[in-house]
Design an enzyme around this catalytic site. Structure first.
Site, PDB file in Angstrom:
ATOM      1  N   TYR A 284      42.763  75.326  39.323  1.00  0.00           N
ATOM      2  CA  TYR A 284      42.030  73.952  38.943  1.00  0.00           C
ATOM      3  C   TYR A 284      43.274  73.090  39.417  1.00  0.00           C
ATOM      4  O   TYR A 284      42.928  71.874  40.109  1.00  0.00           O
ATOM      5  CB  TYR A 284      41.982  73.837  37.535  1.00  0.00           C
TER       6      TYR A 284
ATOM      7  N   LYS B 144      43.146  69.614  42.236  1.00  0.00           N
ATOM      8  CA  LYS B 144      43.389  68.349  41.842  1.00  0.00           C
ATOM      9  C   LYS B 144      44.510  67.787  42.777  1.00  0.00           C
ATOM     10  O   LYS B 144      44.577  66.337  43.093  1.00  0.00           O
ATOM     11  CB  LYS B 144      43.784  68.123  40.446  1.00  0.00           C
TER      12      LYS B 144
HETATM   13  N1  LIG Z   1      39.581  65.175  30.282  1.00  0.00           N
HETATM   14  C1  LIG Z   1      40.598  65.565  30.625  1.00  0.00           C
HETATM   15  O1  LIG Z   1      41.622  65.993  29.819  1.00  0.00           O
HETATM   16  C2  LIG Z   1      40.858  65.512  32.168  1.00  0.00           C
HETATM   17  C3  LIG Z   1      42.097  65.314  32.572  1.00  0.00           C
HETATM   18  C4  LIG Z   1      42.249  65.127  34.023  1.00  0.00           C
HETATM   19  C5  LIG Z   1      41.390  65.055  34.770  1.00  0.00           C
HETATM   20  N2  LIG Z   1      40.078  65.204  34.325  1.00  0.00           N
HETATM   21  C6  LIG Z   1      38.936  65.299  35.167  1.00  0.00           C
HETATM   22  O2  LIG Z   1      38.155  64.012  34.762  1.00  0.00           O
HETATM   23  C7  LIG Z   1      36.556  64.509  35.432  1.00  0.00           C
HETATM   24  C8  LIG Z   1      35.646  64.165  34.328  1.00  0.00           C
HETATM   25  O3  LIG Z   1      35.937  65.228  33.394  1.00  0.00           O
HETATM   26  P1  LIG Z   1      35.627  65.046  31.622  1.00  0.00           P
HETATM   27  O4  LIG Z   1      36.997  65.037  31.255  1.00  0.00           O
HETATM   28  O5  LIG Z   1      34.784  63.603  31.390  1.00  0.00           O
HETATM   29  O6  LIG Z   1      34.865  66.315  31.256  1.00  0.00           O
HETATM   30  P2  LIG Z   1      33.384  66.421  30.947  1.00  0.00           P
HETATM   31  O7  LIG Z   1      33.117  65.735  29.579  1.00  0.00           O
HETATM   32  O8  LIG Z   1      33.157  68.162  30.705  1.00  0.00           O
HETATM   33  O9  LIG Z   1      32.307  65.888  31.961  1.00  0.00           O
HETATM   34  C9  LIG Z   1      32.177  66.679  33.055  1.00  0.00           C
HETATM   35  C10 LIG Z   1      31.093  66.063  33.883  1.00  0.00           C
HETATM   36  O10 LIG Z   1      30.919  66.715  35.272  1.00  0.00           O
HETATM   37  C11 LIG Z   1      29.518  67.134  35.233  1.00  0.00           C
HETATM   38  N3  LIG Z   1      29.400  68.438  35.983  1.00  0.00           N
HETATM   39  C12 LIG Z   1      30.026  69.434  35.816  1.00  0.00           C
HETATM   40  N4  LIG Z   1      29.536  70.460  36.567  1.00  0.00           N
HETATM   41  C13 LIG Z   1      28.479  69.802  37.515  1.00  0.00           C
HETATM   42  C14 LIG Z   1      27.634  70.321  38.749  1.00  0.00           C
HETATM   43  N5  LIG Z   1      27.807  71.380  38.976  1.00  0.00           N
HETATM   44  N6  LIG Z   1      26.951  69.147  39.120  1.00  0.00           N
HETATM   45  C15 LIG Z   1      26.942  67.876  38.755  1.00  0.00           C
HETATM   46  N7  LIG Z   1      27.637  67.490  37.891  1.00  0.00           N
HETATM   47  C16 LIG Z   1      28.553  68.395  37.047  1.00  0.00           C
HETATM   48  C17 LIG Z   1      29.109  67.108  33.907  1.00  0.00           C
HETATM   49  O11 LIG Z   1      27.669  67.099  33.606  1.00  0.00           O
HETATM   50  P3  LIG Z   1      26.534  68.230  33.420  1.00  0.00           P
HETATM   51  O12 LIG Z   1      27.160  69.290  32.547  1.00  0.00           O
HETATM   52  O13 LIG Z   1      25.486  67.604  32.759  1.00  0.00           O
HETATM   53  O14 LIG Z   1      26.256  68.731  34.959  1.00  0.00           O
HETATM   54  C18 LIG Z   1      29.676  66.197  33.117  1.00  0.00           C
HETATM   55  O15 LIG Z   1      29.072  65.043  33.208  1.00  0.00           O
HETATM   56  C19 LIG Z   1      36.698  65.917  35.972  1.00  0.00           C
HETATM   57  O16 LIG Z   1      36.764  65.960  37.435  1.00  0.00           O
HETATM   58  C20 LIG Z   1      37.975  66.392  35.373  1.00  0.00           C
HETATM   59  O17 LIG Z   1      38.427  67.270  36.129  1.00  0.00           O
HETATM   60  C21 LIG Z   1      39.559  65.556  32.899  1.00  0.00           C
END
Ligand SMILES: NC(=O)c1ccc[n+]([C@@H]2O[C@H](COP(=O)([O-])OP(=O)(O)OC[C@H]3O[C@@H](n4cnc5c(N)ncnc54)[C@H](OP(=O)(O)O)[C@@H]3O)[C@@H](O)[C@H]2O)c1
Length: 261
Positions: free
Chosen positions: A156, A160
């Site tokens: 992962y 990133k």
């Molecule tokens: N939260 C953290 O701590 C954190 C920290 C650093 C970076 N990030 C990054 O932030 C971004 C958003 O994550 P989040 O924290 O908001 O998590 P989240 O609430 O789990 O949201 C992830 C989103 O990605 C979508 N997704 C997952 N698989 C997919 C697929 N195969 N096709 C289309 N959409 C897909 C999900 O929608 P569906 O399931 O409906 O498809 C959901 O809308 C990610 O890139 C993550 O790596 C998060």
């Protein structure tokens, strides 16, 4: 607040977490929206709410972005409807934590396709059009974990690091063509990411948690202020700064313990 009236923003991963906040912040600035993720029901609800509150147009596209060629397919669908994308928020993604060899290989390769291949494809197809119009923004969601190797989040964190380096290089390449690429590098936040990744949130990490709204606000502001990268939160910024001062073996030992993989 910036006025984005008559602009179209495409937000991936708009069914939960940061994606919902990006969509809301852009609608508050009066941008029309294309929302993309696999689950359409939460996006339809969000679309209805944003149309009612901000009088913007919102289109929902249910798509699995880990499938090859979806970026091109999405572009053709939007072209057919006469929708030019002015702002691309490449946000959909997920993490896998724990020992690398215990993670199922098909989950790892699916994550690589979503976090890297689809981000590359969407950026390629939509930024080409932006360059032709000599205007546009691409926001890439990288991570604090993209700054160094992270045992417990090996694959992962590497995805990133790819997103962060892609973003920084494209910022330089596309700026002379009027297109701004910004990489947002959040630390841990309160979204479903933690459950999906199976992350253990350590007490130190708890102190660093920011709300998804705060993270998305920092990202949208940095994008509109034409910045190359941004790390939300003082403690997260301090982590990146200290990381640069440390030898790499020390970096990976410390971050591997703190990240909770
Ligand atoms: N939260 C953290 O701590 C954190 C920290 C650093 C970076 N990030 C990054 O932030 C971004 C958003 O994550 P989040 O924290 O908001 O998590 P989240 O609430 O789990 O949201 C992830 C989103 O990605 C979508 N997704 C997952 N698989 C997919 C697929 N195969 N096709 C289309 N959409 C897909 C999900 O929608 P569906 O399931 O409906 O498809 C959901 O809308 C990610 O890139 C993550 O790596 C998060």
């Amino acid at each position: 607040m910036e006025d984005l009236s008559n602009k179209w923003a495409l937000v991936t991963g708009a069914s939960s977490g940061f994606g919902v906040e990006f969509a809301t912040l852009l609608a508050e600035r009066r941008a029309n929206l294309v929302l993309v993720a696999r689950r359409t029901e939460p996006m339809e609800k969000l679309a209805e709410d944003l149309r009612r509150r901000h009088s913007v147009q919102v289109i929902v596209e249910g798509m699995d972005l880990s499938q090859a060629g979806v970026g091109v397919a999405l572009k053709s669908r939007l072209d057919a409807r006469g929708i030019p994308v002015d702002i691309l928020v490449n946000n959909a993604g997920y993490g896998l934590s724990g020992a690398f060899l215990d993670q199922p290989l098909d989950r790892i390769t699916d994550m690589l396709r979503l976090n890297m291949v689809s981000v590359t494809e969407l950026t390629h197809v939509f930024a080409r059009d932006m360059v032709k119009r000599r205007s546009g923004h691409v926001l890439l969601i990288a991570s604090l974990l993209g700054y160094q190797a992270v045992p417990g989040f090996a694959a992962y964190a590497a995805t990133k690091a790819y997103v962060l380096l892609l973003g920084e290089a494209l910022h330089q390449e596309l700026e002379p063509h009027g297109v701004v690429v910004t990489a947002l590098c959040p630390g841990t936040s309160r979204t479903s990411f933690v459950e999906v990744a199976g992350q253990r949130v350590s007490p130190l990490l708890k102190m660093m948690i920011l709300s998804p709204r705060r993270v998305a606000t920092v990202g949208v502001r940095a994008m509109l202020h034409r910045r190359a990268t941004v790390v939300p939160g003082f403690l997260n910024k301090a982590t990146v700064f200290l990381d640069r001062l440390m030898p790499r073996p020390m970096q990976r030992m410390i971050v591997g313990k703190v990240a909770g993989g």
